[in-house]
Design an enzyme around this catalytic site. Structure first.
Site, short mmCIF file in Angstrom:
data_model
loop_
_atom_site.label_atom_id
_atom_site.label_comp_id
_atom_site.label_asym_id
_atom_site.label_seq_id
_atom_site.Cartn_x
_atom_site.Cartn_y
_atom_site.Cartn_z
N GLN A 20 0.43 -1.44 -0.35
CA GLN A 20 0.12 0.25 0.11
C GLN A 20 1.24 1.10 -0.21
OE1 GLN A 20 -2.77 -1.61 3.78
NE2 GLN A 20 -4.02 -0.67 2.17
N HIS A 121 0.87 -9.55 4.60
CA HIS A 121 -0.32 -8.52 4.45
C HIS A 121 -0.29 -8.63 3.32
CE1 HIS A 121 -2.01 -4.13 5.92
NE2 HIS A 121 -2.58 -5.01 5.81
N ASN A 165 -2.00 -10.74 8.63
CA ASN A 165 -2.55 -10.07 8.98
C ASN A 165 -4.86 -9.85 7.80
OD1 ASN A 165 -3.96 -6.82 9.11
ND2 ASN A 165 -4.05 -6.98 6.81
N GLU A 166 -5.22 -10.95 9.07
CA GLU A 166 -6.64 -10.57 8.45
C GLU A 166 -7.13 -12.01 7.51
OE1 GLU A 166 -8.07 -7.31 7.06
OE2 GLU A 166 -8.34 -6.45 8.95
N TYR A 299 -13.00 -1.79 12.86
CA TYR A 299 -13.89 -0.73 12.41
C TYR A 299 -15.01 -0.55 12.97
CZ TYR A 299 -9.19 -0.47 9.68
OH TYR A 299 -7.81 -0.31 9.46
N GLU A 356 -4.91 -2.44 14.12
CA GLU A 356 -5.85 -1.11 13.54
C GLU A 356 -7.11 -0.53 13.55
OE1 GLU A 356 -6.02 -2.00 8.64
OE2 GLU A 356 -4.39 -3.69 8.45
N TRP A 403 -5.01 3.22 11.52
CA TRP A 403 -4.87 3.01 10.22
C TRP A 403 -5.32 4.45 9.36
CZ3 TRP A 403 -2.34 -0.35 7.63
CH2 TRP A 403 -2.67 -0.07 5.97
N TRP A 411 -6.52 -0.53 -1.63
CA TRP A 411 -6.78 -1.79 -2.37
C TRP A 411 -7.84 -2.15 -3.61
CZ3 TRP A 411 -3.67 -5.06 -0.94
CH2 TRP A 411 -2.81 -5.07 0.74
C1 LIG Z 1 -13.36 -3.76 8.04
O1 LIG Z 1 -11.77 -3.53 7.77
C2 LIG Z 1 -10.85 -4.24 7.32
O2 LIG Z 1 -10.85 -4.88 8.53
C3 LIG Z 1 -9.97 -3.55 7.55
C4 LIG Z 1 -9.16 -2.55 6.97
N1 LIG Z 1 -8.41 -2.37 6.37
C5 LIG Z 1 -7.45 -3.89 6.57
N2 LIG Z 1 -8.59 -4.22 7.02
C6 LIG Z 1 -6.17 -4.07 6.14
O3 LIG Z 1 -5.45 -4.71 6.39
C7 LIG Z 1 -5.65 -2.53 5.51
O4 LIG Z 1 -4.49 -2.76 4.94
C8 LIG Z 1 -7.01 -1.81 4.84
O5 LIG Z 1 -6.46 -0.78 4.66
C9 LIG Z 1 -7.86 -1.46 6.06
C10 LIG Z 1 -8.90 0.57 5.75
O6 LIG Z 1 -9.54 -0.45 4.40
#
Ligand SMILES: CO[C@H](O)c1c[n+]2c([nH]1)[C@H](O)[C@@H](O)[C@H](O)[C@H]2CO
Length: 449
Positions: A20, A121, A165-166, A299, A356, A403, A411
């Site tokens: 990113q 990531h 990451n996620e 978020y 984040e 974040w 993305w």
């Molecule tokens: C529901 O949102 C997600 O958890 C999430 C949101 N975000 C993310 N994951 C990612 O880890 C980041 O790379 C994104 O830039 C950032 C913002 O969109």
């Protein structure tokens, strides 16, 4: 809420990710990633945006660290681009890639900023995708080898590591919904991939314990966790909450903390998708490799009701009245409190970091050359307050990484969404702190507000 002061040594930070912000995609031996391939595929990313240049952080990192120092950041979360280290995903190491991250870590430490490093990531080496990507079980071993190399090179100075990451986004957004790289729409594939991601996480944790560099070090995983609320108190809506919470949260929390998949979701997946493929010993490996901390990306919340179709997975999302960000995500700070308390109650999590939290807003109001992002400042303030309440109620929350440090490639939305506390002019690449960054600087200095 009156003046609040966070615990001593609370880590106030900011977060980014390699694809990113780095740009320099063809510089110094970096290999192709699945996001290079995806972003260069017409129609996949808004406006045809790519990470080719992004914020050019690869060439401007010293300037960026200097700005982090001026803001007083205590911590900085970044990710290593696997294709910079192993251009083909395995085999030949790219020394210039190692040199970059070595130098970045040294700059951070010189500035008094503690690095926390994410190993994955989302920028998988394309060469590994060409042999099946995360659906190929061998990739779990290639990930562990890559992780071991990073522990060996940075582990004397980097003492906080995040394996993934996620994994939910990696598996489902990239392989079931088709909205992220590599862009598949195959739910069974996505479920299989979740297992290989968790297996690779366990192998990377095991490698860390064996690395000899884990003295005083901590390793964890970052999960995107979303508290789920029912639209009504009907039994149907409660069942919708149960599925959504299992699909998004428990499917990863349970294996990581309890060493087993949640029965309800596992049964559903096995019946509907004949997935995941679990080999003898897999769950023990996952169970035996405990994490030192949980990274939470928060978020917003989800509000759901039973959908029109039949079935456990029939869920419809509801969007209540209220304030929303540019991503269409409800601003709901109470959800952070509820989530933290749930993790504390149901999983007895060791240390927790918010790895984040932040928001995209229009950022179209400029006063004396500074983006007046009062909406982002208030978003962060309300979420900091929720985090503080959770700490007061016993949660082992040790740090918070906003974040994002700066606007960057969002993305599939390309550069159309701005999450940064620092504004990036994509024509000139000039960085300018927004109002929220100047406020955050004071929060860090006072360890509260
Ligand atoms: C529901 O949102 C997600 O958890 C999430 C949101 N975000 C993310 N994951 C990612 O880890 C980041 O790379 C994104 O830039 C950032 C913002 O969109």
């Amino acid at each position: 809420m009156g003046k609040i002061t966070f615990p001593k040594d609370f880590i106030w930070g900011a977060a980014t990710a390699s694809y990113q912000i780095e740009g320099a995609v063809n510089q110094d031996g970096r290999g192709e990633s699945i996001w290079d391939r995806f972003s260069h595929t017409p129609g996949k990313v808004l406006n045809g945006d790519t990470g080719d240049v992004a914020c050019d952080h690869y060439n401007r990192y010293k300037e960026d660290v200097q700005l982090m120092k001026e803001l007083g950041l205590k911590g900085y979360r970044f990710s290593v681009a696997w294709p910079r280290i192993y251009p083909q995903g395995k085999g030949q190491v790219n020394q210039k890639g190692l040199d970059f991250y070595n130098s970045l870590v040294d700059e951070l430490l010189k500035a008094g900023i503690e690095p926390i490093v994410t190993l994955y990531h989302w920028d998988l080496p394309q060469a590994l995708q060409d042999i099946g990507g995360w659906d190929n079980r061998d990739v779990t071993d290639y990930f562990a080898d890559y992780a071991f190399k990073m522990y060996d090179v940075l582990g004397d100075r980097v003492k906080k590591w995040i394996t993934h990451n996620e994994p939910w986004v990696v598996a489902f957004v990239g392989n079931a919904f088709g909205e992220h790289a590599p862009g598949y729409k195959d739910f069974a594939l996505a479920v299989r991939i979740t297992h290989h991601l968790l297996l690779s996480h366990a192998k990377a944790v095991q490698a860390y314990r064996q690395s000899g560099n884990d003295d005083g070090g901590q390793i964890g995983i970052t999960l995107n966790l979303t508290p789920v609320y029912p639209d009504s108190d009907s039994p149907e809506d409660s069942e919708a909450v149960q599925f959504q919470d299992g699909f998004q949260n428990r499917w990863f929390l349970d294996p990581v903390f309890k060493g087993a998949y949640p029965e309800d979701i596992l049964e559903f997946y096995q019946e509907k998708y004949n997935a995941p493929v679990i080999r003898p010993g897999d769950m023990e490996l996952i169970a035996d490799n405990h994490i030192d901390f949980l990274g939470i990306n928060y978020y917003t919340r989800a509000v759901v009701k039973k959908g029109r179709e039949s079935g456990f997975d029939s869920v419809e999302h509801v969007h209540p009245e209220g304030k929303y960000t540019e991503m269409g995500w409800e601003v709901y700070p109470e959800g952070l409190y509820d989530l933290l308390m749930r993790i504390h109650r149901d999983y007895n999590a060791p240390n927790i970091y918010i790895t984040e939290n932040g928001a995209a807003f229009k950022d179209d109001k400029v006063v004396d050359g500074i983006v007046d992002d009062q909406d982002r400042l208030e978003y962060l303030k309300s979420h900091f307050e929720a985090a503080y309440r959770a700490i007061q109620d016993g949660v082992n929350l040790k740090g918070y990484y906003v974040w994002s440090f700066m606007d960057n490639f969002e993305w599939a939305y390309g550069y159309s969404k701005r999450f940064g506390i620092v504004y990036v002019d994509y024509e000139t690449l000039k960085r300018t702190p927004k109002k929220s960054a100047l406020w955050y600087r004071d929060v860090i200095a006072d360890n509260g507000f």
